[in-house]
Design an enzyme around this catalytic site. Structure first.
Site, PDB file in Angstrom:
ATOM      1  N   ARG A  96       0.883  -1.183   0.000  1.00 32.85           N
ATOM      2  CA  ARG A  96       0.000   0.000   0.000  1.00 32.85           C
ATOM      3  C   ARG A  96       0.912   1.223   0.000  1.00 32.85           C
ATOM      4  NH1 ARG A  96      -5.405   1.412   3.377  1.00 32.85           N
ATOM      5  NH2 ARG A  96      -6.172   0.052   1.746  1.00 32.85           N
ATOM      6  N   HIS A 154      -7.183   1.173  -6.523  1.00 30.53           N
ATOM      7  CA  HIS A 154      -7.440   0.271  -5.390  1.00 30.53           C
ATOM      8  C   HIS A 154      -8.115  -0.990  -5.946  1.00 30.53           C
ATOM      9  CE1 HIS A 154      -7.848  -1.165  -1.452  1.00 30.53           C
ATOM     10  NE2 HIS A 154      -8.691  -0.300  -0.923  1.00 30.53           N
ATOM     11  N   GLN A 193     -10.073  -3.594  -3.730  1.00 32.62           N
ATOM     12  CA  GLN A 193     -11.391  -3.120  -3.308  1.00 32.62           C
ATOM     13  C   GLN A 193     -12.423  -3.346  -4.421  1.00 32.62           C
ATOM     14  OE1 GLN A 193     -12.320  -1.451  -0.238  1.00 32.62           O
ATOM     15  NE2 GLN A 193     -14.309  -1.964  -1.081  1.00 32.62           N
ATOM     16  N   ASP A 210     -17.043   7.640  -1.409  1.00 35.18           N
ATOM     17  CA  ASP A 210     -15.798   7.438  -0.661  1.00 35.18           C
ATOM     18  C   ASP A 210     -15.458   8.785  -0.017  1.00 35.18           C
ATOM     19  OD1 ASP A 210     -13.339   6.529   0.284  1.00 35.18           O
ATOM     20  OD2 ASP A 210     -12.332   6.609  -1.670  1.00 35.18           O
ATOM     21  N   CYS A 228     -16.387   2.011   0.379  1.00 32.68           N
ATOM     22  CA  CYS A 228     -15.246   1.129   0.644  1.00 32.68           C
ATOM     23  C   CYS A 228     -14.875   1.124   2.120  1.00 32.68           C
ATOM     24  CB  CYS A 228     -14.061   1.562  -0.201  1.00 32.68           C
ATOM     25  SG  CYS A 228     -13.638   3.307  -0.009  1.00 32.68           S
ATOM     26  N   ARG A 245     -13.928  -8.600   1.130  1.00 30.40           N
ATOM     27  CA  ARG A 245     -12.503  -8.323   0.928  1.00 30.40           C
ATOM     28  C   ARG A 245     -11.672  -9.558   1.276  1.00 30.40           C
ATOM     29  NH1 ARG A 245     -10.633  -3.152   1.092  1.00 30.40           N
ATOM     30  NH2 ARG A 245      -8.814  -4.202   0.226  1.00 30.40           N
TER      31      ARG A 245
HETATM   32  N1  NVA Z   1      -9.779   6.916  -1.321  1.00 27.88           N
HETATM   33  C1  NVA Z   1      -9.455   6.462  -0.001  1.00 27.88           C
HETATM   34  C2  NVA Z   1      -9.731   4.992   0.112  1.00 27.88           C
HETATM   35  C3  NVA Z   1      -9.475   4.403   1.455  1.00 27.88           C
HETATM   36  C4  NVA Z   1      -9.755   2.937   1.499  1.00 27.88           C
HETATM   37  C5  NVA Z   1      -8.001   6.766   0.291  1.00 27.88           C
HETATM   38  O1  NVA Z   1      -7.161   6.587  -0.588  1.00 27.88           O
HETATM   39  O2  NVA Z   1      -7.696   7.221   1.403  1.00 27.88           O
HETATM   40  N1   CP Z   2     -11.436  -0.061   2.164  1.00 28.62           N
HETATM   41  C1   CP Z   2     -10.172  -0.124   2.597  1.00 28.62           C
HETATM   42  O1   CP Z   2      -9.241  -0.331   1.829  1.00 28.62           O
HETATM   43  O2   CP Z   2     -10.043   0.031   3.929  1.00 28.62           O
HETATM   44  P1   CP Z   2      -8.675   0.179   4.727  1.00 28.62           P
HETATM   45  O3   CP Z   2      -8.080   1.506   4.349  1.00 28.62           O
HETATM   46  O4   CP Z   2      -9.061   0.103   6.164  1.00 28.62           O
HETATM   47  O5   CP Z   2      -7.769  -0.932   4.317  1.00 28.62           O
END
Ligand code: NVA
Ligand code: CP
Length: 316
Positions: A114, A141, A144, A236, A276, A304
């Site tokens: 990540r 992502h 997801q 989101d 998400c 997930r």
């Molecule tokens: N768009 C959000 C998704 C978190 C799962 C982020 O990147 O923070």
């Molecule tokens: N939806 C998602 O990716 O959640 P986290 O940021 O908690 O992993």
């Protein structure tokens, strides 16, 4: 008398041709369909796969916080008989990404990363001789989106011809959803405030993919237009990780893009609400919508785990 050959408890698994998942398009449309089917089988028959990753170790490198992705990957690996180890912090700061990749590949069967920059995932994939999975970058992502396709398939029985509307920021989650939805024969409609549109290259790619399926990917600034006739309304956070410092300014620009009960009422009669997570209630959505019978957000979170198992099995 000949001894019967021992039967493998794990069925023959579909394999992903390309070794890495840096972005959604790394798996083909056919592989994506197989991934959805395998996820549903894993969910129904978890014990069949309990030793599928026996003897394998996988490293999770996370630059950003996570609840769902990190825990579901760790649990998925454990439940498939493998070992998971996590490292939290910047990648490529103490030493170059290419060196990180060439260390970790010596100890493991795969890397789940990540990151902030997409370049970091791409660099790991380029230099590591083991599969690298994008567990969220600033651009995509995919894990997801794959799980969300499973949730929609479970809910509606089939994906072909469904309309998924995304209201909010043209971000990583929106990008991955449009790419997966388009390839699975769905229509996709995105409503963002001006200045917060999706990446134009990714949008154009999704439009082309939809065209090939005879469906449409559309972008607008009008939330009511986007959700009209939608089977699923998705949102989101307005400020993704790394953009928190823009939260005040974004709250002003996004105020008309909240998915509340009024907007949900303008979607199709049986529309589901998707997110998400984590959600900021009172910003991109409301407590009433999150807790409504239309909300499938915890089904998404549940899937997930299963989708990540399928991905690991197909990649490794
Ligand atoms: N768009 C959000 C998704 C978190 C799962 C982020 O990147 O923070
Ligand atoms: N939806 C998602 O990716 O959640 P986290 O940021 O908690 O992993």
């Amino acid at each position: 008398m000949a001894t019967p050959a021992p039967r493998s408890p794990v069925p023959l698994l579909p394999r992903i041709a390309v070794g890495d998942l840096r972005k959604d398009q790394d798996i083909s449309e056919n592989e994506l369909r197989q991934l959805v089917d395998l996820t549903l089988d894993l969910k129904r028959n978890p014990r069949r796969y309990a030793s599928a990753l026996e003897g394998r170790s996988i490293v999770l490198l996370f630059e950003k916080p996570s609840l769902r992705t990190r825990l579901t990957f760790e649990l998925a690996i454990q439940q498939l008989g493998g070992n998971a180890v996590s490292s939290i912090g910047p990648i490529g700061e103490r030493e170059p990404v290419k060196d990180v990749a060439r260390n970790v590949e010596r100890w493991t069967s795969g890397i789940v990363a990540r990151t902030f920059d997409q370049d970091t995932v791409d660099g790991l994939a380029e230099w590591a001789g083991v599969p690298v999975i994008n567990a969220l970058s600033d651009l995509y992502h995919p894990c997801q989106a794959f799980a969300d396709m499973v949730t929609l398939r479970e809910h509606f029985g089939a994906l072909q011809g469904l309309k998924l509307a995304f209201v909010g920021d043209g971000n990583n989650v929106a990008h991955s959803l449009m790419l997966s939805a388009a390839r699975l024969g769905m229509n996709f409609s995105l409503a963002t405030p001006p200045g917060y549109e999706a990446n134009p290259h990714i949008l154009a790619e999704a439009e082309e993919l939809a065209c090939a399926q005879g469906t449409r990917v559309e972008a607008t600034h009008d939330p009511a237009e986007a959700v009209s006739g939608a089977d699923a309304v998705y949102t989101d956070v307005w400020a993704s990780m790394g953009h928190e410092h823009e939260a005040y300014e974004r709250n002003v620009h996004f105020d008309a893009y909240r998915v509340d009960e009024t907007l949900m009422a303008q979607a199709g009669p049986k529309a589901v609400f998707m997110h998400c997570l984590p959600a900021k209630r009172g910003q991109e959505t409301t407590d009433a919508v999150m807790e409504s019978p239309q909300s499938v957000v915890f089904d998404q979170a549940e899937n997930r785990l299963h989708a990540q198992k399928a991905l690991l099995l197909m990649l490794l």
